[in-house]
Design an enzyme around this catalytic site. Structure first.
Site, PDB file in Angstrom:
ATOM      1  N   TYR A  53     -18.283  10.820  33.511  1.00 32.96           N
ATOM      2  CA  TYR A  53     -19.502  10.023  33.454  1.00 32.96           C
ATOM      3  C   TYR A  53     -19.227   8.573  33.864  1.00 32.96           C
ATOM      4  O   TYR A  53     -18.176   8.021  33.577  1.00 32.96           O
ATOM      5  CB  TYR A  53     -20.101  10.041  32.048  1.00 32.96           C
ATOM      6  CG  TYR A  53     -20.653  11.378  31.598  1.00 32.96           C
ATOM      7  CD1 TYR A  53     -20.759  12.454  32.482  1.00 32.96           C
ATOM      8  CD2 TYR A  53     -21.068  11.575  30.286  1.00 32.96           C
ATOM      9  CE1 TYR A  53     -21.267  13.670  32.063  1.00 32.96           C
ATOM     10  CE2 TYR A  53     -21.574  12.785  29.859  1.00 32.96           C
ATOM     11  CZ  TYR A  53     -21.665  13.831  30.746  1.00 32.96           C
ATOM     12  OH  TYR A  53     -22.165  15.041  30.322  1.00 32.96           O
ATOM     13  N   SER A 209     -29.733  19.062  28.973  1.00 34.11           N
ATOM     14  CA  SER A 209     -30.976  19.036  29.765  1.00 34.11           C
ATOM     15  C   SER A 209     -32.116  19.764  29.061  1.00 34.11           C
ATOM     16  O   SER A 209     -32.817  20.577  29.663  1.00 34.11           O
ATOM     17  CB  SER A 209     -30.747  19.640  31.158  1.00 34.11           C
ATOM     18  OG  SER A 209     -31.801  19.290  32.044  1.00 34.11           O
ATOM     19  N   PRO A 210     -32.345  19.494  27.769  1.00 31.83           N
ATOM     20  CA  PRO A 210     -33.418  20.185  27.053  1.00 31.83           C
ATOM     21  C   PRO A 210     -34.813  19.834  27.552  1.00 31.83           C
ATOM     22  O   PRO A 210     -35.766  20.565  27.292  1.00 31.83           O
ATOM     23  CB  PRO A 210     -33.218  19.737  25.604  1.00 31.83           C
ATOM     24  CG  PRO A 210     -32.560  18.404  25.714  1.00 31.83           C
ATOM     25  CD  PRO A 210     -31.643  18.515  26.900  1.00 31.83           C
ATOM     26  N   GLY A 213     -34.726  17.551  33.006  1.00 27.34           N
ATOM     27  CA  GLY A 213     -34.845  16.396  33.885  1.00 27.34           C
ATOM     28  C   GLY A 213     -36.168  15.667  33.780  1.00 27.34           C
ATOM     29  O   GLY A 213     -36.608  15.011  34.732  1.00 27.34           O
ATOM     30  N   GLY A 214     -36.817  15.780  32.615  1.00 27.36           N
ATOM     31  CA  GLY A 214     -38.088  15.096  32.399  1.00 27.36           C
ATOM     32  C   GLY A 214     -39.306  15.932  32.719  1.00 27.36           C
ATOM     33  O   GLY A 214     -40.432  15.534  32.406  1.00 27.36           O
ATOM     34  N   LEU A 216     -40.366  18.518  31.296  1.00 31.31           N
ATOM     35  CA  LEU A 216     -41.029  18.957  30.065  1.00 31.31           C
ATOM     36  C   LEU A 216     -41.517  17.788  29.216  1.00 31.31           C
ATOM     37  O   LEU A 216     -42.035  17.995  28.121  1.00 31.31           O
ATOM     38  CB  LEU A 216     -40.065  19.824  29.241  1.00 31.31           C
ATOM     39  CG  LEU A 216     -39.716  21.175  29.853  1.00 31.31           C
ATOM     40  CD1 LEU A 216     -38.522  21.797  29.138  1.00 31.31           C
ATOM     41  CD2 LEU A 216     -40.916  22.115  29.805  1.00 31.31           C
ATOM     42  N   GLY A 218     -43.843  15.472  30.167  1.00 32.14           N
ATOM     43  CA  GLY A 218     -45.086  14.903  30.668  1.00 32.14           C
ATOM     44  C   GLY A 218     -45.121  14.753  32.169  1.00 32.14           C
ATOM     45  O   GLY A 218     -45.604  13.743  32.686  1.00 32.14           O
TER      46      GLY A 218
END
Length: 321
Positions: A53, A209-210, A213-214, A216, A218
């Site tokens: 990272y 990644s629950p 990547g965004g 879920l 909105g």
């Protein structure tokens, strides 16, 4: 904060895992420090990072975490997890999990993290070139030396988990205690074999990644904001728009933010220790913490399954009988 045990261990960890991947590339060091301060103050004690990272400066994120650990003086409160596997040097043994690669990588991570030990040392990917006996000998030596406490995996298939655990058992080693897998309402593949294998061996599952990547969190209302604006998500969005529209309508009925509901769903999944939240901002951290207060009824969970049908069962019942 809610807590649980990590897999079959006695280690107590928060049910939300603070992911640090954005620290450095997307979040400044002062803001990263503020997020870690707030996380630990609210009871989030499980911090996840990796030697890779910090791109384009691999290792930078570990350095930021290390400087925070030193400044805060709260190392003993933190369950610190990092990973080994990725390319860290431009030579043949600069990646992977051979005994040599592990020894070099763990020493470098300890320096960057400015700590004497790592609580959870995770293999970032399956390395099919390394014999399991070599791997476990190297990890056991690190445990004996007190440089790591537990070993975890990431991105392992179900049969990889079984292999790793069986070889460890024959060596009288503790073996794997955790598996970090991609898992979300849009990616439920691990329900087929990874989750059942992990539960059978007492391996706690940490989901990465629950929020997909965004998508879920909105995507219909905010399709061009944050990570949703990344090209790969923009490419996926048209095919998912109808599904995501139903999802956001359901969340509106619940009066909750879609991202918070997606995290709350994770907390209902058998075998899941907790999802990784990777906030870029303090506002995102504040939002993620709201998931702990959301309780999903059986009817709501059934509606979620209608919108995002998973495999329906573990293998082989999911596709056979």
């Amino acid at each position: 904060m809610e807590y649980t045990q990590l897999g079959r261990t006695g280690l107590t960890v928060s049910r939300l895992v603070l992911g640090t991947m954005n620290f450095g590339p997307a979040t400044s060091e002062p803001d990263s420090f503020a997020i870690m301060d707030s996380a630990i103050d609210s009871g989030i004690n499980f911090f996840d990072t990796a030697n890779r990272y910090g791109s384009p400066r691999p290792g930078h994120t570990e350095q930021i975490v290390g400087r925070w650990l030193k400044k805060s003086g709260r190392r003993d409160e933190v369950v610190l997890a990092t990973k080994v596997y990725g390319q860290m040097a431009d030579h043949p043994n600069g990646k992977g999990v051979s005994a040599k690669a592990i020894r070099t990588a763990v020493e470098a991570s300890l320096r960057r993290l400015d700590t004497d030990y790592i609580d959870l040392y995770q293999m970032h990917h399956i390395d099919r070139s390394v014999p399991w006996d070599e791997l476990w000998q190297a990890m056991d030596q690190l445990i004996t030396a007190g440089k790591i406490l537990y070993v975890g995996s990431s991105n392992f298939a179900g049969w990889n988990i079984a292999q790793a655990c069986e070889v460890a058992r024959h060596r009288n080693s503790v073996g794997l205690v955790s598996e970090q897998s991609k898992y979300s309402l849009l990616t439920r593949d691990i329900e087929l074999e990874v989750l059942p294998a992990a539960q059978a061996y007492g391996v706690g599952v940490i989901s990465w990644s629950p929020l997909e990547g965004g998508l879920l969190a909105g995507a219909v209302a905010k399709a061009k904001e944050g990570r949703r604006a990344q090209q790969r998500n923009q490419d996926r969005y048209p095919a998912l728009k109808a599904q995501l529209t139903k999802w956001e309508k359901l969340c509106d009925e619940l009066g909750k933010n879609p991202g918070d509901v997606a995290l709350a769903w994770q907390l209902t999944r058998p075998g899941v220790t907790g999802p990784i939240i990777g906030p870029r901002t303090m506002a995102q951290l504040d939002g993620a913490r709201k998931a702990l207060k959301i309780r999903l009824s059986k009817d709501t969970l059934a509606r979620i399954d209608e919108i995002f049908p998973g495999p329906g069962n573990q293998a082989p019942e999911a596709y056979a009988w």
